[in-house]
Design a protein around this motif. Structure first.
Motif, PDB file in Angstrom:
ATOM      1  N   LYS A  98       0.842  -1.199   0.000  1.00  0.00           N
ATOM      2  CA  LYS A  98       0.000   0.000   0.000  1.00  0.00           C
ATOM      3  C   LYS A  98       0.877   1.248   0.000  1.00  0.00           C
ATOM      4  O   LYS A  98       1.903   1.302   0.676  1.00  0.00           O
ATOM      5  CB  LYS A  98      -0.889   0.031   1.255  1.00  0.00           C
ATOM      6  CG  LYS A  98      -2.043  -0.933   1.197  1.00  0.00           C
ATOM      7  CD  LYS A  98      -2.990  -0.713   2.360  1.00  0.00           C
ATOM      8  CE  LYS A  98      -4.222  -1.584   2.217  1.00  0.00           C
ATOM      9  NZ  LYS A  98      -5.179  -1.386   3.308  1.00  0.00           N
ATOM     10  N   ARG A 100       1.588   4.858   1.153  1.00  0.00           N
ATOM     11  CA  ARG A 100       1.223   5.808   2.223  1.00  0.00           C
ATOM     12  C   ARG A 100       1.873   7.137   1.927  1.00  0.00           C
ATOM     13  O   ARG A 100       3.078   7.236   1.783  1.00  0.00           O
ATOM     14  CB  ARG A 100       1.664   5.249   3.570  1.00  0.00           C
ATOM     15  CG  ARG A 100       0.792   4.046   3.930  1.00  0.00           C
ATOM     16  CD  ARG A 100       1.074   3.560   5.287  1.00  0.00           C
ATOM     17  NE  ARG A 100       2.453   3.084   5.356  1.00  0.00           N
ATOM     18  CZ  ARG A 100       2.876   2.254   6.294  1.00  0.00           C
ATOM     19  NH1 ARG A 100       2.083   1.864   7.234  1.00  0.00           N
ATOM     20  NH2 ARG A 100       4.131   1.850   6.303  1.00  0.00           N
TER      21      ARG A 100
ATOM     22  N   ALA B  53      -7.672   0.392  -3.125  1.00  0.00           N
ATOM     23  CA  ALA B  53      -7.350   1.333  -2.061  1.00  0.00           C
ATOM     24  C   ALA B  53      -5.840   1.464  -1.925  1.00  0.00           C
ATOM     25  O   ALA B  53      -5.126   0.458  -1.938  1.00  0.00           O
ATOM     26  CB  ALA B  53      -7.957   0.857  -0.742  1.00  0.00           C
ATOM     27  N   GLN B  54      -5.390   2.690  -1.810  1.00  0.00           N
ATOM     28  CA  GLN B  54      -3.975   2.972  -1.570  1.00  0.00           C
ATOM     29  C   GLN B  54      -3.063   2.243  -2.566  1.00  0.00           C
ATOM     30  O   GLN B  54      -2.026   1.717  -2.192  1.00  0.00           O
ATOM     31  CB  GLN B  54      -3.611   2.590  -0.125  1.00  0.00           C
ATOM     32  CG  GLN B  54      -4.363   3.446   0.883  1.00  0.00           C
ATOM     33  CD  GLN B  54      -4.710   2.642   2.134  1.00  0.00           C
ATOM     34  OE1 GLN B  54      -5.706   1.924   2.152  1.00  0.00           O
ATOM     35  NE2 GLN B  54      -3.897   2.769   3.157  1.00  0.00           N
ATOM     36  N   SER B 139      -4.118  -0.300   7.565  1.00  0.00           N
ATOM     37  CA  SER B 139      -4.496   1.092   7.315  1.00  0.00           C
ATOM     38  C   SER B 139      -5.709   1.090   6.405  1.00  0.00           C
ATOM     39  O   SER B 139      -5.864   0.223   5.547  1.00  0.00           O
ATOM     40  CB  SER B 139      -3.339   1.894   6.715  1.00  0.00           C
ATOM     41  OG  SER B 139      -3.058   1.468   5.414  1.00  0.00           O
ATOM     42  N   GLU B 141      -8.657   3.843   4.437  1.00  0.00           N
ATOM     43  CA  GLU B 141      -8.960   5.228   4.094  1.00  0.00           C
ATOM     44  C   GLU B 141     -10.020   5.756   5.040  1.00  0.00           C
ATOM     45  O   GLU B 141     -10.973   5.064   5.376  1.00  0.00           O
ATOM     46  CB  GLU B 141      -9.411   5.317   2.624  1.00  0.00           C
ATOM     47  CG  GLU B 141      -8.218   5.158   1.685  1.00  0.00           C
ATOM     48  CD  GLU B 141      -8.590   4.813   0.263  1.00  0.00           C
ATOM     49  OE1 GLU B 141      -9.746   4.471   0.024  1.00  0.00           O
ATOM     50  OE2 GLU B 141      -7.701   4.884  -0.602  1.00  0.00           O
ATOM     51  N   ARG B 142      -9.872   7.002   5.469  1.00  0.00           N
ATOM     52  CA  ARG B 142     -10.686   7.487   6.589  1.00  0.00           C
ATOM     53  C   ARG B 142     -12.161   7.641   6.246  1.00  0.00           C
ATOM     54  O   ARG B 142     -13.007   7.714   7.124  1.00  0.00           O
ATOM     55  CB  ARG B 142     -10.121   8.782   7.154  1.00  0.00           C
ATOM     56  CG  ARG B 142     -10.008   9.921   6.166  1.00  0.00           C
ATOM     57  CD  ARG B 142      -9.336  11.108   6.816  1.00  0.00           C
ATOM     58  NE  ARG B 142      -9.910  11.361   8.126  1.00  0.00           N
ATOM     59  CZ  ARG B 142      -9.215  11.667   9.208  1.00  0.00           C
ATOM     60  NH1 ARG B 142      -7.924  11.749   9.148  1.00  0.00           N
ATOM     61  NH2 ARG B 142      -9.814  11.906  10.324  1.00  0.00           N
ATOM     62  N   ASN B 144     -13.788   5.318   4.597  1.00  0.00           N
ATOM     63  CA  ASN B 144     -14.336   3.967   4.410  1.00  0.00           C
ATOM     64  C   ASN B 144     -15.002   3.463   5.696  1.00  0.00           C
ATOM     65  O   ASN B 144     -14.542   2.518   6.349  1.00  0.00           O
ATOM     66  CB  ASN B 144     -13.222   3.021   3.957  1.00  0.00           C
ATOM     67  CG  ASN B 144     -13.754   1.700   3.440  1.00  0.00           C
ATOM     68  OD1 ASN B 144     -14.945   1.396   3.592  1.00  0.00           O
ATOM     69  ND2 ASN B 144     -12.887   0.901   2.858  1.00  0.00           N
ATOM     70  N   PHE B 164      -4.681  10.909   5.625  1.00  0.00           N
ATOM     71  CA  PHE B 164      -5.782  10.415   4.794  1.00  0.00           C
ATOM     72  C   PHE B 164      -6.221   9.027   5.233  1.00  0.00           C
ATOM     73  O   PHE B 164      -7.338   8.624   5.034  1.00  0.00           O
ATOM     74  CB  PHE B 164      -5.369  10.341   3.323  1.00  0.00           C
ATOM     75  CG  PHE B 164      -5.107  11.681   2.693  1.00  0.00           C
ATOM     76  CD1 PHE B 164      -5.713  12.829   3.182  1.00  0.00           C
ATOM     77  CD2 PHE B 164      -4.260  11.800   1.611  1.00  0.00           C
ATOM     78  CE1 PHE B 164      -5.485  14.062   2.584  1.00  0.00           C
ATOM     79  CE2 PHE B 164      -4.016  13.028   1.015  1.00  0.00           C
ATOM     80  CZ  PHE B 164      -4.631  14.157   1.507  1.00  0.00           C
ATOM     81  N   GLU B 165      -5.259   8.260   5.804  1.00  0.00           N
ATOM     82  CA  GLU B 165      -5.591   6.913   6.244  1.00  0.00           C
ATOM     83  C   GLU B 165      -5.655   6.841   7.768  1.00  0.00           C
ATOM     84  O   GLU B 165      -4.978   7.576   8.453  1.00  0.00           O
ATOM     85  CB  GLU B 165      -4.536   5.903   5.766  1.00  0.00           C
ATOM     86  CG  GLU B 165      -4.496   5.738   4.288  1.00  0.00           C
ATOM     87  CD  GLU B 165      -3.382   6.554   3.666  1.00  0.00           C
ATOM     88  OE1 GLU B 165      -2.311   6.628   4.294  1.00  0.00           O
ATOM     89  OE2 GLU B 165      -3.586   7.116   2.589  1.00  0.00           O
TER      90      GLU B 165
END
Lengths: 120, 173
Positions: A98, A100, B53-54, B139, B141-142, B144, B164-165
């Protein structure tokens, strides 16, 4: 064009530096590498050395600038000094793969009045 | 990454293999994953772009393979969810460099909203307990909220939400 690149030694920031050097040597853009301590354990000395090694013998107009203190506001302050673009690596990569973004990238994206390019 | 994990371990979770009927009445089989590369590539090729995601899963096959290869270089615990022999979900625990494990779950869009993600998560945590994993983080996403609620339900606690996360952590033992 005057380009300001932020380097903290993370994998993506080094990749951003390499690509920007390559591109600037084709376009003739002038490049300032701003080094700062953030997501890695490297010191400003390490980072300055890293930047100079990467610039190496590339035919590019490049300088290295050290940011002491808060990297985000330091980058913006520097960028206001006539730069056309800020280039940053897109953060760090987790074990899962992922991306970040990191606090500095988020701060610069939210607050910059200069165009920001995220290199992935 | 240094995280504050909860002091108390979570409940005991079910271990694979197990079968669960989802909220739509579909029989979902959960098993431990081993060498399922081609089935995973097929599942991720069908993955809905909005469910990424991400940066993961990648969208194209070569990048999907590269991603699965990179993850497989680390110590992993894997649980697969299937329906009628087709993979519909993939959950992973991937070792970080500090003795913890990063968790991620992926469920195909047509199988979302039916409780499969929750059972995939619980089964993956059960596998983690079985193979001796002690600390798990993730982690998300905020924005979600559905995912965050599921993670909180099994005991994950928020450890960082300055970006953001949101980062969350759980102790298994």
């Amino acid at each position: 064009m005057q380009i300001l690149l932020g380097l903290d030694g993370s994998e993506l920031s080094v990749r951003a530096l390499d690509r920007t050097i390559e591109r600037a040597s084709e376009t003739g853009d002038s490049l300032t590498v701003a080094v700062y301590v953030d997501t890695t354990d490297e010191t400003l000395d390490d980072l300055e050395q890293l930047a100079r090694d990467r610039i190496g013998s590339a035919t590019v107009d490049a300088a290295v600038h050290r940011i002491e203190g808060d990297p985000g506001s330091g980058l913006l302050e520097l960028a206001a000094d006539g730069y056309d673009r800020i280039v940053l690596g897109g953060g760090t990569i987790s074990p899962m793969g992922k991306i970040r973004l990191g606090d500095v990238v988020e701060f610069v994206l939210a607050n910059a009045t200069t165009t920001v390019t995220l290199v992935r | 990454m240094t995280l504050d994990y909860p002091d108390e371990p979570a409940e005991d979770f079910p271990t694979p293999p197990r079968d669960v009927v989802d909220d739509e009445g579909r029989e979902i089989h959960f098993r431990r994953g081993t060498d399922d590369r081609e089935a995973l590539v097929e599942m991720y090729t069908d993955f809905h772009p909005e469910d990424r995601a991400q940066g993961i899963p990648p969208s194209r096959e070569p990048q999907i393979r590269e991603w699965l290869d990179t993850v497989a270089e680390r110590d992993c615990g894997i649980v697969l969810a299937s329906h009628r022999g087709h993979l519909v979900g993939h959950g992973m625990l991937v070792a970080d460099d500090e003795g913890g494990y990063e968790l991620a779950l992926f469920v195909l869009r047509e199988y979302q909203g039916a409780g499969i993600g929750t059972e995939l998560l619980r089964t993956l945590l059960g596998l983690g307990q079985e193979i001796g994993v002690e600390r798990v983080w993730l982690s998300v996403e905020r924005w979600n909220d559905p995912a965050i609620r599921v993670y909180e339900k099994v005991g994950f606690e928020r450890v960082d939400s300055a970006s953001f996360e949101i980062e969350m952590a759980l102790r298994l033992h």
